[in-house]
Scaffold this motif. Structure first.
Motif, PDB file in Angstrom:
ATOM      1  N   UNK A  94      18.321   0.293  -2.956  1.00  0.00           N
ATOM      2  CA  UNK A  94      18.284   1.318  -1.914  1.00  0.00           C
ATOM      3  C   UNK A  94      16.958   2.076  -1.975  1.00  0.00           C
ATOM      4  N   UNK A  95      16.776   2.996  -1.057  1.00  0.00           N
ATOM      5  CA  UNK A  95      15.519   3.693  -0.902  1.00  0.00           C
ATOM      6  C   UNK A  95      15.206   4.662  -2.036  1.00  0.00           C
ATOM      7  N   UNK A  96      16.123   4.892  -2.952  1.00  0.00           N
ATOM      8  CA  UNK A  96      15.848   5.824  -4.041  1.00  0.00           C
ATOM      9  C   UNK A  96      14.839   5.261  -5.043  1.00  0.00           C
ATOM     10  N   UNK A  97      14.561   3.970  -4.953  1.00  0.00           N
ATOM     11  CA  UNK A  97      13.548   3.327  -5.793  1.00  0.00           C
ATOM     12  C   UNK A  97      12.656   2.482  -4.894  1.00  0.00           C
ATOM     13  N   UNK A  98      11.351   2.613  -5.095  1.00  0.00           N
ATOM     14  CA  UNK A  98      10.419   1.783  -4.336  1.00  0.00           C
ATOM     15  C   UNK A  98       9.237   1.414  -5.219  1.00  0.00           C
ATOM     16  N   UNK A  99       8.495   0.415  -4.775  1.00  0.00           N
ATOM     17  CA  UNK A  99       7.303  -0.026  -5.474  1.00  0.00           C
ATOM     18  C   UNK A  99       6.101   0.353  -4.625  1.00  0.00           C
ATOM     19  N   UNK A 100       5.205   1.164  -5.169  1.00  0.00           N
ATOM     20  CA  UNK A 100       4.013   1.549  -4.430  1.00  0.00           C
ATOM     21  C   UNK A 100       2.852   0.672  -4.866  1.00  0.00           C
ATOM     22  N   UNK A 101       2.217   0.047  -3.877  1.00  0.00           N
ATOM     23  CA  UNK A 101       1.058  -0.803  -4.133  1.00  0.00           C
ATOM     24  C   UNK A 101      -0.147  -0.124  -3.501  1.00  0.00           C
ATOM     25  N   UNK A 102      -1.119   0.232  -4.322  1.00  0.00           N
ATOM     26  CA  UNK A 102      -2.340   0.872  -3.856  1.00  0.00           C
ATOM     27  C   UNK A 102      -3.294  -0.187  -3.323  1.00  0.00           C
ATOM     28  N   UNK A 103      -3.756   0.018  -2.086  1.00  0.00           N
ATOM     29  CA  UNK A 103      -4.679  -0.943  -1.473  1.00  0.00           C
ATOM     30  C   UNK A 103      -6.030  -0.286  -1.256  1.00  0.00           C
ATOM     31  N   UNK A 104      -7.065  -1.128  -1.169  1.00  0.00           N
ATOM     32  CA  UNK A 104      -8.432  -0.624  -1.063  1.00  0.00           C
ATOM     33  C   UNK A 104      -8.960  -0.584   0.361  1.00  0.00           C
ATOM     34  N   UNK A 105      -8.346  -1.348   1.263  1.00  0.00           N
ATOM     35  CA  UNK A 105      -8.873  -1.444   2.634  1.00  0.00           C
ATOM     36  C   UNK A 105      -7.777  -1.959   3.560  1.00  0.00           C
ATOM     37  N   UNK A 106      -8.120  -2.070   4.845  1.00  0.00           N
ATOM     38  CA  UNK A 106      -7.132  -2.518   5.825  1.00  0.00           C
ATOM     39  C   UNK A 106      -6.729  -3.970   5.597  1.00  0.00           C
ATOM     40  N   UNK A 114      14.467  -4.728  -1.540  1.00  0.00           N
ATOM     41  CA  UNK A 114      13.636  -3.812  -2.321  1.00  0.00           C
ATOM     42  C   UNK A 114      12.584  -3.169  -1.424  1.00  0.00           C
ATOM     43  N   UNK A 115      12.333  -1.894  -1.663  1.00  0.00           N
ATOM     44  CA  UNK A 115      11.443  -1.093  -0.845  1.00  0.00           C
ATOM     45  C   UNK A 115      10.045  -1.038  -1.445  1.00  0.00           C
ATOM     46  N   UNK A 116       9.070  -1.186  -0.569  1.00  0.00           N
ATOM     47  CA  UNK A 116       7.663  -1.200  -0.952  1.00  0.00           C
ATOM     48  C   UNK A 116       6.918  -0.143  -0.154  1.00  0.00           C
ATOM     49  N   UNK A 117       6.009   0.537  -0.812  1.00  0.00           N
ATOM     50  CA  UNK A 117       5.084   1.443  -0.144  1.00  0.00           C
ATOM     51  C   UNK A 117       3.706   0.801  -0.250  1.00  0.00           C
ATOM     52  N   UNK A 118       3.177   0.347   0.857  1.00  0.00           N
ATOM     53  CA  UNK A 118       1.841  -0.260   0.872  1.00  0.00           C
ATOM     54  C   UNK A 118       0.887   0.866   1.266  1.00  0.00           C
ATOM     55  N   UNK A 119       0.198   1.407   0.280  1.00  0.00           N
ATOM     56  CA  UNK A 119      -0.494   2.683   0.403  1.00  0.00           C
ATOM     57  C   UNK A 119      -1.997   2.547   0.198  1.00  0.00           C
ATOM     58  N   UNK A 120      -2.781   2.720   1.251  1.00  0.00           N
ATOM     59  CA  UNK A 120      -4.230   2.694   1.097  1.00  0.00           C
ATOM     60  C   UNK A 120      -4.728   3.875   0.247  1.00  0.00           C
TER      61      UNK A 120
END
Length: 161
Positions: free
Chosen positions: A75-87, A116-122
């Motif tokens: 569920x949304x209470x856990x997510x994986x954040x992936x730091x990205x460098x560009x578009x 599973x929830x992912x945050x694709x975060x620049x």
């Protein structure tokens, strides 16, 4: 036998742990599939010889996938954040997750086909937040209108354009 990590996150799957581990390993750098433990006898949600646990690494972090059946769901209470460098990097990860049976969400979040929830975060978005003040407010307000993060729009918001 490979080295066992002192700290491993275990993800619960309904029979798809090996498929998920292979997808993650193909999608992200510094990722791989390790040992697959096949059940020595039948178990709830599986049969003798099925993958029971799958050790894998995503972006250098240790995980184990447990095929435990259908009784628990992510569920949304856990997510994986992936730091990205560009578009381009943002697009690559977002498109891989959503294009493989996943779903888009808001503010850089998406869900893979296993739930599973992912945050694709620049990086620029986090830098705006750290800057604080009006810059953070403008970037935040821009982000609130987005699904996948638009790096150019965040950069423009940071500058007040």
């Amino acid at each position: 036998m490979g080295e066992i990590s002192k700290f491993t996150t275990v993800l619960w799957f309904d029979g798809d742990a090996e498929e998920a581990a292979r997808f993650y390993a193909e999608t992200f750098p510094d990722s791989s599939v390790g040992h697959v433990f096949r059940a020595p006898s039948d178990f709830p949600g599986g049969k003798k010889g099925d993958a029971l646990t799958v050790d894998f690494t995503v972006l250098g972090r240790a995980f184990s996938g447990l095929n435990g059946g259908d009784m628990f769901k992510p569920n949304e209470s856990v997510s994986f954040m992936v730091l990205t460098e560009n578009q381009a990097e943002t697009d690559r990860y977002w498109n891989a997750i959503t294009g493989n049976g996943g779903k888009e969400s808001a503010c850089g979040w998406c869900k893979d086909k296993w739930g599973f929830n992912w945050q694709i975060t620049p990086r620029t978005l986090l830098e705006a937040n750290q800057a604080g003040g009006d810059e953070a407010k403008r970037a935040f307000e821009a982000m609130m209108t987005m699904g996948k993060i638009d790096v150019a729009a965040i950069d423009a918001a940071r500058k007040g354009n």
